[in-house]
Design an enzyme around this catalytic site. Structure first.
Site, PDB file in Angstrom:
ATOM      1  N   ASP A 181       6.848   9.448  -5.933  1.00  0.00           N
ATOM      2  CA  ASP A 181       6.627   8.423  -4.742  1.00  0.00           C
ATOM      3  C   ASP A 181       7.920   8.430  -3.916  1.00  0.00           C
ATOM      4  O   ASP A 181       8.996   7.767  -4.299  1.00  0.00           O
ATOM      5  CB  ASP A 181       6.389   7.082  -5.200  1.00  0.00           C
ATOM      6  CG  ASP A 181       6.560   6.047  -4.453  1.00  0.00           C
ATOM      7  OD1 ASP A 181       6.530   6.325  -2.920  1.00  0.00           O
ATOM      8  OD2 ASP A 181       6.426   4.724  -4.984  1.00  0.00           O
ATOM      9  N   LYS A 223      12.892   8.247   5.629  1.00  0.00           N
ATOM     10  CA  LYS A 223      11.638   8.449   5.880  1.00  0.00           C
ATOM     11  C   LYS A 223      11.033   8.066   7.082  1.00  0.00           C
ATOM     12  O   LYS A 223      10.114   8.618   7.653  1.00  0.00           O
ATOM     13  CB  LYS A 223      10.677   7.742   4.637  1.00  0.00           C
ATOM     14  CG  LYS A 223       9.429   8.214   4.606  1.00  0.00           C
ATOM     15  CD  LYS A 223       8.923   7.355   3.254  1.00  0.00           C
ATOM     16  CE  LYS A 223       7.438   7.490   3.270  1.00  0.00           C
ATOM     17  NZ  LYS A 223       6.875   6.806   1.823  1.00  0.00           N
ATOM     18  N   GLU A 229      -0.407   7.500  -0.121  1.00  0.00           N
ATOM     19  CA  GLU A 229       0.197   6.393  -1.040  1.00  0.00           C
ATOM     20  C   GLU A 229      -0.956   5.361  -1.628  1.00  0.00           C
ATOM     21  O   GLU A 229      -1.210   5.221  -2.860  1.00  0.00           O
ATOM     22  CB  GLU A 229       1.293   5.490  -0.499  1.00  0.00           C
ATOM     23  CG  GLU A 229       2.570   6.490  -0.253  1.00  0.00           C
ATOM     24  CD  GLU A 229       3.738   6.021   0.685  1.00  0.00           C
ATOM     25  OE1 GLU A 229       3.296   4.890   1.271  1.00  0.00           O
ATOM     26  OE2 GLU A 229       4.442   6.616   0.842  1.00  0.00           O
ATOM     27  N   ASP A 259      -0.763  -2.156   0.816  1.00  0.00           N
ATOM     28  CA  ASP A 259       0.531  -1.667   0.548  1.00  0.00           C
ATOM     29  C   ASP A 259       1.691  -2.065   1.335  1.00  0.00           C
ATOM     30  O   ASP A 259       1.640  -1.420   2.601  1.00  0.00           O
ATOM     31  CB  ASP A 259       0.252  -0.219   0.219  1.00  0.00           C
ATOM     32  CG  ASP A 259       1.643   0.762  -0.222  1.00  0.00           C
ATOM     33  OD1 ASP A 259       2.684  -0.105  -0.295  1.00  0.00           O
ATOM     34  OD2 ASP A 259       1.570   1.893  -0.447  1.00  0.00           O
TER      35      ASP A 259
END
Ligand code: AMP
Length: 631
Positions: free
Chosen positions: A22, A84, A187, A209
């Site tokens: 992850d 990211k 994800e 999420d």
């Protein structure tokens, strides 16, 4: 249900461990499939969470994770977090996203790729992510007591909304870290995969999420161990970082008022304040008040405030509201009502905030699933997928969907969609095209992404040219276009002319990614403009048809003048004039009317041509010669 394929990429050899990683904006985790369950791997201190932070020391060596996070206070100008958010994007995208980053971002010298300025160096986010992935690999090697060289394959998770550029960049980062990416998994899908293994009955799940930097909402269907993503939506600039930023801005205001200094102007003070804000936020998840304090003796700043949970909740309420709007859209896309949902899964560290949990639960009208650690669930799911790919007997098949439609530009600037939004991937779609102009030996293909009907309103992904088409009259070549969207959401487009076998292809690697605003507004615009888009498309299609008929009539105009009766000739001439006048207008009714009249008045000419053709054929010439001779 279909029988489930058993994937065994590694043949008969003992399965090598596939890492499930992850790669988070704030933190990363690594897990593996072991025996019959996934397990998160910790470092030598028993800590699993690896902060996605990289720092460069004085002697230019690289520190990653907790050590780098500790350096963000003493060496903020040499420490990079949240890479990211930059990966696969251009500096302009970052600017437009209004991200609060304590470092300067600019494009690489030769292309629009966001890089971090560090003194006189530019560091790419791909390099930063590669360091994080290397550290995750090393952590796994230590935990599993296996050499690093054994661990060279991985399943990496990415936000559902990552576009091609962002996925490519992530893959490049993995390559730099010595990892082959066997699969990229969205994800929320990974979360459901980990969750689904524990249950097993059919259900419809909303995965909410809220992590450090991104938000995703997905609706998944779980049936007999098979997951299908019905729809996804998200925002690449909504997460715990933004909550921290809101607290930082609140503190900065207070500090300025009390001490007359703006801590945001100093990068080291700014980093320290961020850490204090995050600490305060986490404490507020446990108690109803928490202290937010900031001391900088050198600058003469000493400031503290007790933050009430209810004030904190008011501060973050607009962000939570925004996330719930996405949930609404995602349900709409999936064609479901809230009552249709069976389960709610919360993922990401920010769902530990009680207000977030309560707001989502009250929106859905259901309690969220508990039991799995929200920080670990995505990595666990990635490890499950790794287990499947390594040949473990996991009764689960994973289907993802593409977030935006993909298509080809056709004549008149309209889009022919080959792959529709929310189509399950991997997938393949084909469609036949032809030429528009006589004797055309090269055809340009323009690949676009988006929901609108006109190319101008979609995002251009790339272009390629099919050369070597033998000259033929317009409409005769048969060009097959094939879109292949792999399991990672990466698109390959192939075009082949059937007669000559001429072929060309492209793998879509856009120069940089979409900003979150662009993705959001692309969907919003498509919803809002559906009707006017259809009208614009109709006008465009009518114009194209009119142009085609006009062209073919003009090609034979001298024959018409010579051989048609004067009545027919006059009617045709007038119809051509009317068509010419109307061709620039935008009224679909007028265009339809002149097109109808032109087609009718050209009918005697078409008859004439058919008769001539039949006569010539009788004189023993091949039809192809006649058609070829006319072009
Ligand atoms: P993730 O990307 O899932 O690792 O989530 C990281 C985000 O969760 C960061 O913004 C953290 O500050 C936030 N977070 C972690 N634990 C908590 C907590 N107990 N309360 C509030 N936020 C948290």
């Amino acid at each position: 249900m279909p029988t489930l394929p058993s994937l065994n990429l590694l043949g008969d050899t003992a399965p090598a461990p596939v890492l499930g990683i992850d790669l988070g904006t704030t933190n990363s985790l690594v897990a593996v499939w072991e025996g019959n369950a996934p397990r998160v791997l910790s470092n030598e201190h028993g800590i699993a969470i690896l902060p996605s932070v990289v720092s460069w020391t004085e002697d230019d060596s690289v520190v990653v994770g907790g050590a780098a996070l500790a350096r963000s206070k003493i060496a903020p100008d040499k420490t990079i977090h949240s890479a990211k958010r930059l990966i696969g994007r251009g500096a302009e995208d970052i600017q437009k996203a209004h991200l609060q980053l304590p470092y300067q971002v600019e494009d690489a010298k030769d292309r629009p790729m966001a890089m971090v300025r560090m003194g006189n160096r530019l560091i790419s986010p791909i390099e930063v992510s590669a360091h994080v992935l290397s550290a995750a690999r090393a952590q796994a090697s230590q935990a599993l007591e296996r050499p690093v060289s054994d661990l060279n394959t991985a399943v990496i998770t990415v936000p559902a909304y990552f576009d091609d550029a962002q996925r490519h960049a992530t893959r490049e980062a993995a390559k730099l870290a010595g990892l082959e990416v066997l699969r990229m998994v969205n994800e929320p899908t990974a979360a459901a995969l980990a969750y689904g293994l524990q249950r097993g009955e059919s259900s419809r799940i909303l995965v909410y999420d809220l992590g450090g930097g991104t938000f995703d909402a997905s609706v998944l269907q779980l049936e007999d161990g098979v997951f299908r993503v019905l729809a996804t939506a998200g925002d690449t600039a909504l997460g715990g970082d933004d909550i921290d930023s809101a607290l930082v801005a609140h503190a900065a205001q207070g500090i300025q008022k009390k001490c007359g200094l703006n801590p945001l102007e100093d990068s080291s003070a700014c980093s320290a304040l961020r850490l204090a804000a995050e600490r305060c936020k986490k404490n507020l998840s446990e108690s109803t008040t928490a202290e937010l304090s900031f001391h900088d003796p050198e600058a003469g700043i000493a400031w503290r405030e007790t933050i009430q949970r209810k004030d904190f909740e008011a501060l973050i309420s607009p962000m939570v509201e925004r996330s719930l709007k996405y949930c609404k859209h995602v349900l709409q896309d999936a064609g479901l009502q809230i009552e249709d949902l069976d389960e709610l899964v919360l993922v990401g560290g920010s769902t530990r905030i009680p207000f977030v949990r309560q707001s989502v639960e009250s929106y859905v009208g259901k309690e969220a699933q508990a039991g799995l650690n929200p920080d670990e669930i995505v990595a666990l799911g990635a490890a499950v997928q790794g287990g499947v790919l390594a040949g473990a007997n996991v009764n689960a098949l994973l289907l993802d969907v593409t977030p935006l439609s993909l298509g080809i530009e056709t004549v008149g600037g309209t889009v022919s969609k080959l792959v529709h939004r929310n189509s399950p991937i991997p997938c393949r779609a084909t469609e036949g095209f032809t030429t528009f102009v006589d004797g055309q030996s090269a055809v340009k293909f323009h690949v676009v992404q988006g929901e609108r009907e006109l190319v101008a309103d979609c995002r251009s992904l790339g272009e390629f040219i099919l050369k070597g088409v033998p000259p033929m009259p317009a409409g005769l070549p048969k060009i097959g276009v094939e879109f292949t969207l792999d399991a990672d959401g990466i698109l390959r487009v192939k075009a082949k002319e059937e007669r000559s076998g001429a072929a060309a292809s492209i793998e879509i690697k856009p120069k940089h990614g979409l900003t979150d605003e662009e993705v959001e507004s692309m969907l919003k615009c498509a919803w809002e403009n559906a009707e006017s888009d259809m009208q614009a498309r109709r006008v465009s299609d009518l114009k194209t048809e009119l142009e085609t008929v006009l062209r073919s009539v003009r090609k034979n105009i001298s024959l018409a003048e010579r051989e048609l009766s004067s009545n027919h000739w006059t009617r045709l001439r007038e119809a051509i004039e009317d068509a010419d006048d109307a061709a620039d207008g935008d009224s679909p009714n007028t265009l339809q009317a002149v097109l109808g009249e032109l087609e009718e008045s050209a009918y005697p000419l078409a008859e004439l041509l058919m008769n001539n053709l039949a006569r010539e054929t009788v004189t023993d010439r091949k039809v192809e010669e006649i058609i070829g001779g006319e072009s």
